[in-house]
Enzyme design. Sequence first.
Site, short mmCIF file in Angstrom:
data_model
loop_
_atom_site.label_atom_id
_atom_site.label_comp_id
_atom_site.label_asym_id
_atom_site.label_seq_id
_atom_site.Cartn_x
_atom_site.Cartn_y
_atom_site.Cartn_z
N ARG A 1 0.85 -1.18 0.00
CA ARG A 1 0.00 0.00 0.00
C ARG A 1 0.89 1.24 0.00
O ARG A 1 2.00 1.23 0.50
CB ARG A 1 -0.89 0.02 1.24
N CYS B 1 0.98 -6.62 13.74
CA CYS B 1 1.01 -6.95 15.18
C CYS B 1 0.30 -8.28 15.45
O CYS B 1 -0.02 -8.58 16.59
CB CYS B 1 0.36 -5.85 16.00
N ARG C 1 1.87 -12.17 -0.13
CA ARG C 1 0.54 -12.42 0.42
C ARG C 1 -0.07 -13.72 -0.08
O ARG C 1 0.29 -14.22 -1.14
CB ARG C 1 -0.41 -11.28 -0.01
#
Length: 595
Positions: A69, A250, A377
């Site tokens: 992104r 996270c 991904r």
Amino acid sequence: MTENKTVVKWLDEMKALLCPDKVMWIDGSEAQLEELRKEAVSTGEMIKLNEEKLPGCYLHRTKPNDVARVEDRTFICTKDKETAGPTNNWCAPDEMYEKLYNIARGTYKGRTMYIIPYSMGPVGSPLAKIGIEVTDSIYVVLNMAIMTRVGAEVLKVLGDSNDWVRGLHAKCDVNPDDRYICHFPEDNTIISVNSAYGGNVLLGKKCFALRIASFQGWKEGWMAEHMLILGLQNPKGEVKYVAAAFPSACGKTNLAMLIPPEYLRKKGYKVWTVGDDISWMKIGPDGRLYAINPENGFFGVAPGTNAQSNFNALESTKKNTIFTNVCLNLDDNTVWWEGLDKNPPKNALNWKGEPWDYTKYDKANKVATSGAHPNSRFTAPAKNCPCISDEFDKGQGVPISAIIFGGRRAKCAPLVYQSKDWVNGVFVGSAMASETTAAAAGAVGVVRRDPMAMLPFCGYHMGDYFAHWLEMGKKLGDKAPKIFNVNWFRTDDEGNFVWPGFGDNARVLNWIIDRCEGKADATETAIGYVPKPEDIDLTDLDMDIETLKSILKVDKDVWEKEAAEIEEHYKKFGDKLPNELREQLNNLKNNLSKM
Ligand code: OXD
Ligand code: MN
């Protein structure tokens, strides 16, 4: 496929602008998708992987300049700059439309315009919303068909309504200098040009389900949040749902698919996944907050995913999955990434498609030397996930008992604490922060404030966003979920993580649910309610109670510094910062001074 006048008109405009050779409606049928997969393989856009080992799976490589992104090229274009607020890039809508139309004009020549009608959320759910994306990329079509509910049914539900989000994606020539990801929340419109990477082009995800939807939620009285949703089942078979917001990287996907430690599993504890990234929440008929996952798949980071870190995510990728920018094992036509196992392929192509020598891997220079790109991904159907919740596909949503915030903090936040009430919880979320790790570019240990993990995703002024949270709390009253904060990342004096994390986080979830049900005690501290050490179950864990105490500790000096930093962070929001939050900060300072 539709007679909806607003749809027909916009598509006519798009055709005139983009000049495609062909136009194809995506009807969601397997036959049509299979044709597109074949075409993508024939042009080299996708590589078909080993049908026995990875049935229905493909590999795609993006341009090396287009792997993530791009926050600095992401804009919120509202009439007033003030509406977009201090945390977003802004440009006047007229100016931006003109610029983007000039970039996109005529770029579908020689290409096909694919029209994707899609639903965010189960088709027809009262919490779902509809979008139509036009794209010149088969990769986008095939990813959207995994990540959202696509097809003719969606248009039936839309009927004549004008309540749908327009999405224009044009690959153009993938030129980073002309790359823009722009949102026009006042027009329900998204335009993305010059990228072909997931988060920039699968417009249902961050662009619609967070940036546009957060704006819609503000106007319509609901919430679009960067949160996983999970159900924790207890030995009686009761399932309680929590939603949790952590900044990117996270471990949201890991927590969403957690497998409790063996002794808890034996007692009957289990986690069910509803979503791993986004939650849309609305007040239900009984006054409680109900959540759906608007997505239909997982767009997860591959590196680090393995049978220990996230068994369920790995299982999800074993069929009908699209891999982006991972390493290709030429011996058996399967995929590999750093952290999958200890056997890097010897005969392989890296994420750029070049011959790859695993012995040259250098942790300090991952992008250049790794087999898989660090942001590579998998796009996997949610229904592949072994622990997908029965509620996942039901439109009414799940009632949320607790909202959890968190981030990476080496010394500051304790393992877990409960806010004093909703307003205090909003304060905790508004001050959320994470420290950069060696894995990210830039300095290590720098604190980045990321309120509610929405910094890159809130489609309007963050001061108004906090006010909206407070407003939702007023409406929910005593039915409001309890708000908690967790920190799996406290370190000891040598810099080692103290808490084991992963499956053992179930021990903390149990305390959270017990608190929601009034079954666990706590100690009131300056920042909120911290568990009594004996209430965190350490059975079978190689940790003594003193060590646990060390990560439950609230340190006065550290928190005084934290309060000063929050004050600085709050300055950004000017007089849009709700007074209640300013009061909360003053309360915190007061409480600390008495410590
Ligand atoms: C994501 C992110 O890709 O948050 O989900 O960056
Ligand atoms: Mn995310």
